[in-house]
Design an enzyme around this catalytic site. Structure first.
Site, mmCIF file in Angstrom:
data_model
loop_
_atom_site.group_PDB
_atom_site.id
_atom_site.type_symbol
_atom_site.label_atom_id
_atom_site.label_comp_id
_atom_site.label_asym_id
_atom_site.label_seq_id
_atom_site.Cartn_x
_atom_site.Cartn_y
_atom_site.Cartn_z
ATOM 1 N N GLY A 12 -58.963 124.677 53.006
ATOM 2 C CA GLY A 12 -58.096 124.693 54.184
ATOM 3 C C GLY A 12 -56.933 123.724 54.164
ATOM 4 N N THR A 13 -56.414 123.394 52.962
ATOM 5 C CA THR A 13 -55.240 122.500 52.966
ATOM 6 C C THR A 13 -54.017 123.201 53.556
ATOM 7 O OG1 THR A 13 -54.572 123.067 50.704
ATOM 8 C CG2 THR A 13 -56.073 121.189 50.968
ATOM 9 N N ASN A 14 -53.915 124.508 53.372
ATOM 10 C CA ASN A 14 -52.793 125.227 53.993
ATOM 11 C C ASN A 14 -52.960 125.294 55.504
ATOM 12 O OD1 ASN A 14 -50.697 126.376 52.061
ATOM 13 N ND2 ASN A 14 -52.613 126.799 50.981
ATOM 14 N N LEU A 94 -58.435 142.615 52.769
ATOM 15 C CA LEU A 94 -58.719 143.331 54.016
ATOM 16 C C LEU A 94 -58.379 144.811 53.865
ATOM 17 C CD1 LEU A 94 -57.361 140.665 56.500
ATOM 18 C CD2 LEU A 94 -59.756 141.380 56.264
ATOM 19 N N HIS A 110 -49.576 133.294 48.478
ATOM 20 C CA HIS A 110 -50.135 133.554 47.148
ATOM 21 C C HIS A 110 -49.583 132.502 46.183
ATOM 22 C CE1 HIS A 110 -51.976 135.680 43.895
ATOM 23 N NE2 HIS A 110 -50.855 135.517 43.203
HETATM 24 C C1 GAR Z 1 -54.157 128.137 47.866
HETATM 25 O O1 GAR Z 1 -53.559 127.714 46.668
HETATM 26 C C2 GAR Z 1 -53.744 129.554 48.183
HETATM 27 O O2 GAR Z 1 -52.424 129.829 47.815
HETATM 28 C C3 GAR Z 1 -54.699 130.337 47.344
HETATM 29 O O3 GAR Z 1 -55.917 129.640 47.395
HETATM 30 C C4 GAR Z 1 -55.668 128.261 47.701
HETATM 31 C C5 GAR Z 1 -56.424 127.916 48.966
HETATM 32 O O4 GAR Z 1 -56.336 126.561 49.253
HETATM 33 N N1 GAR Z 1 -54.823 131.675 47.836
HETATM 34 C C6 GAR Z 1 -55.076 132.715 47.049
HETATM 35 O O5 GAR Z 1 -55.282 132.620 45.857
HETATM 36 C C7 GAR Z 1 -55.122 134.058 47.767
HETATM 37 N N2 GAR Z 1 -54.946 135.120 46.833
HETATM 38 P P1 GAR Z 1 -56.619 125.969 50.720
HETATM 39 O O6 GAR Z 1 -57.946 126.557 51.205
HETATM 40 O O7 GAR Z 1 -56.743 124.496 50.465
HETATM 41 O O8 GAR Z 1 -55.467 126.331 51.586
#
Ligand code: GAR
Length: 208
Positions: A12-14, A94, A110
């Site tokens: 969940g950093t994003n 989804l 992405h």
């Molecule tokens: C992020 O790098 C995101 O771009 C990627 O997973 C990571 C999740 O990090 N998403 C994908 O690969 C989706 N296809 P987070 O949970 O720390 O945000």
């Protein structure tokens, strides 16, 4: 104010970048009203709790297939009256019951420059490993709308970083997150909430 519902699966950093941006007033015209996790153990749920954001778990493992899972997610999105759905490290594809009901209202981040290293099977560190194995000299992240095809919806924003000789997937992931994802995802969300993204012939254009 638009209701922003954020879907997560892991660290969940994003999500944190979105929460921090909202707290700093950088997300204009919207607020995060709910976090939905596909994984009951996701640290992202703690991030939501720490910021007082309500969360719900729709556990992927409790559903036998993507269609029944997507219907459950759709019910929650409707209950939460989502105006914008953000996939922030959401690791489940989804079904069209969701993507059609929320056409041009679902944004995904992405971690590569679409159309490279994307589609089914390309997620998380696998994306960065594929980029390094190929030997690309730049990589980055893409913020795009979600449609019926994995990672193929209209591109809203992209950002680039250099790939260095000694990069590991972890190092490249960190550079892309810090320099691109955590900046461009909140920016795209704010643009959406201010109705500054226009769709023309299936392509997205930003009117700043
Ligand atoms: C992020 O790098 C995101 O771009 C990627 O997973 C990571 C999740 O990090 N998403 C994908 O690969 C989706 N296809 P987070 O949970 O720390 O945000």
């Amino acid at each position: 104010m638009k209701n922003i519902v954020v879907l997560v699966s892991g660290g969940g950093t994003n999500l944190q970048a979105l929460i921090d941006a909202e707290k700093s007033g950088l997300i204009k015209g919207g607020r995060i009203t709910c976090v939905i996790s596909s994984n009951p153990d996701a640290y992202a749920l703690e991030r939501a709790a720490n910021s007082g954001i309500p969360s719900r778990v729709v556990c992927r493992k409790e559903y036998s297939d993507s269609v029944s899972y997507s219907h459950a997610v759709l019910d929650v999105l409707n209950e939460e009256k989502a105006d914008l759905v953000v996939l922030a490290g959401f690791m489940t594809i989804l079904d069209e019951c969701v993507t059609k009901a929320y056409a041009y209202k679902i944004i995904n981040v992405h971690p590569a420059l679409i159309p490279s290293f994307c589609g089914e099977g390309y997620y998380g560190l696998r994306v960065h490993k594929a980029a390094l194995d190929y030997g690309v000299k730049v990589s980055g992240a893409t913020i795009h709308f979600v449609n019926e095809e994995a990672d193929a919806g209209a591109i809203i924003l992209q950002g680039v970083v250099n790939v260095e000789k000694d990069d590991t997937p972890e190092i490249l992931q960190k550079r892309i997150m810090e320099n691109v994802e955590w900046k461009l995802l909140p920016k795209a969300v704010s643009l959406f909430c201010q109705d500054k993204i226009e769709i023309i012939n299936g392509r997205a254009y930003v009117n700043e």
